[in-house]
Enzyme design. Structure first.
Site, PDB file in Angstrom:
ATOM      1  N   ASN A  56      -9.059  11.403  -6.376  1.00 56.12           N
ATOM      2  CA  ASN A  56      -9.321  10.794  -5.112  1.00 56.12           C
ATOM      3  C   ASN A  56     -11.012  10.777  -5.383  1.00 56.12           C
ATOM      4  OD1 ASN A  56      -8.693  10.163  -2.393  1.00 56.12           O
ATOM      5  ND2 ASN A  56      -9.945  11.943  -1.850  1.00 56.12           N
ATOM      6  N   LYS A  57     -11.502  10.222  -4.246  1.00 57.89           N
ATOM      7  CA  LYS A  57     -12.993   9.924  -3.975  1.00 57.89           C
ATOM      8  C   LYS A  57     -13.723  11.173  -4.808  1.00 57.89           C
ATOM      9  CE  LYS A  57     -14.343   7.015  -2.938  1.00 57.89           C
ATOM     10  NZ  LYS A  57     -14.673   5.989  -3.836  1.00 57.89           N
ATOM     11  N   ASP A  93      -5.846   8.506  -4.490  1.00 59.96           N
ATOM     12  CA  ASP A  93      -5.771   6.984  -5.196  1.00 59.96           C
ATOM     13  C   ASP A  93      -4.802   6.990  -6.343  1.00 59.96           C
ATOM     14  OD1 ASP A  93      -8.126   5.145  -4.303  1.00 59.96           O
ATOM     15  OD2 ASP A  93      -8.662   7.110  -3.910  1.00 59.96           O
ATOM     16  N   GLY A 120      -9.179   1.704   0.298  1.00 55.20           N
ATOM     17  CA  GLY A 120      -8.205   2.778   0.647  1.00 55.20           C
ATOM     18  C   GLY A 120      -6.881   2.204  -0.101  1.00 55.20           C
TER      19      GLY A 120
END
Length: 351
Positions: free
Chosen positions: A250-251, A240, A52
């Site tokens: 992001n993921k 992120d 995270g």
């Protein structure tokens, strides 16, 4: 009492060590791992024991404070050289998460004018604790703003884990679920399992259940069908790295959801603190995307599921174009419209 109090903290400072919630062991066991060296901190980040973007920044800050206590030099110049080497070393752990570099830079800046080693060590510890404390307040503020986007009874889809264990507390994308529960606004989470490491299946479901929040787990390839049949009213994700024009890393799989949101005409929100913005980069094309080990895909919990020697492409993140984003929810409010202009204006006000 806040619902997030039931959720173990991701990172704790012990003065001479760091305790990290080992997220690779969840949901089967809640174990803390003790880190006592900068090398252990680096490995813990790389191995996703702590993960995270905000939590990575926090543990990196504590790692630098910890390392500084072990320097044997008596000269501040040599101290600074050792410290800068450790900063650069930690920066190699996960290249996409900008909070890591933000925290490292902040720690560097905190001791630029310091002339004694003892004072530098004291300030580094205080700064790391401040970063953690500020992140908790920031995440709560993100949750307050995000909650204004939803109403009681909404079904909301998310991916990965942008929750309390990915931050100091509350999380980003999951923060409105916790704030909503405190205020009597019931939100139902639909969590994508998030292959290949299953952060949604292992972590998001676990922490939401800890807090007594309704959550339904779906496979990643169920997302379109779930939106179509389960009255999903919105999608919210973490980030992120967000660049100057609003493009968001992001993921992996996040962009898929943004495209689905566009097709089904539902809002797609990104929730992130200002520390996740990288306004030195103009578009998402400039973001370095981390690629991870092939065994994350070819093996599941250690068991080989693909033929040995199979070629694998395993990026950890994708980049969602700004035109697919309904709003970016920060601790300062919700950014909408012309992202390049609005982001520049926001950073001008906060500088």
């Amino acid at each position: 009492m806040s619902t997030v109090v039931r959720i173990p903290r991701s990172v704790s400072w012990k003065g001479d060590a760091i305790a990290v919630l080992n997220q690779t062991k969840l949901p089967h066991s809640t174990e803390y791992k003790t880190l006592t060296t900068i090398e252990e901190v680096w490995k813990s980040i790389v191995m996703l024991e702590v993960r995270g973007a905000p939590a990575i920044g926090i543990v990196a800050a504590f790692g630098l404070a910890l390392a500084s206590k072990k320097y044997t030099t008596l000269h501040i110049e040599e101290f600074q050289k050792k410290f800068n080497r450790d900063c650069n070393y930690l920066g190699t752990s996960r290249p996409t998460a900008v909070n890591l570099f933000w925290a490292i830079d902040r720690m560097r800046e905190s001791i630029q004018e310091i002339t004694t080693i003892k004072e530098a060590q004291k300030i580094l510890e205080e700064e790391a604790l401040r970063i953690q404390q500020e992140d908790e307040a920031v995440c709560r503020s993100i949750g307050e703003h995000a909650l204004t986007c939803f109403k009681d009874g909404d079904n909301i889809l998310t991916i990965c884990n942008a929750g309390s264990i990915a931050t100091a507390r509350y999380g980003t994308a999951l923060a409105p679920f916790y704030i909503g529960k405190e205020k009597g606004v019931r939100l139902h989470a639909y969590a994508c399992e998030t292959r290949p490491v299953l952060q949604g299946g292992r972590l998001t479901t676990w922490e939401l259940k800890q807090a007594g929040i309704d959550v339904t787990l779906i496979t990643d390839n169920t997302a379109a069908h779930a939106i179509q049949t389960k009255e999903i009213s919105a999608i919210i994700v973490g980030a992120d790295r967000i660049v100057a024009n609003g493009d968001t890393a992001n993921k992996i799989g996040t962009m898929n959801l943004a495209i689905l949101a566009k097709y089904f005409d539902i809002p797609f929100y990104v929730a992130a603190p200002l520390s996740t913005f990288d306004i030195t980069k103009q578009t998402g094309a400039e973001i370095v995307i981390e690629e991870r080990d092939e065994t994350e895909v070819t093996k599941i919990f250690g068991k080989q599921v693909a033929p040995v020697g199979t070629t694998v492409y395993n990026p950890a993140f994708d980049v969602t174009p700004n035109e697919l984003i309904t709003g970016i929810i920060t601790e300062k409010g919700i950014i909408r419209g012309d992202y390049k202009r609005e982001i520049a204006s926001l950073f001008k006000k906060t500088s």
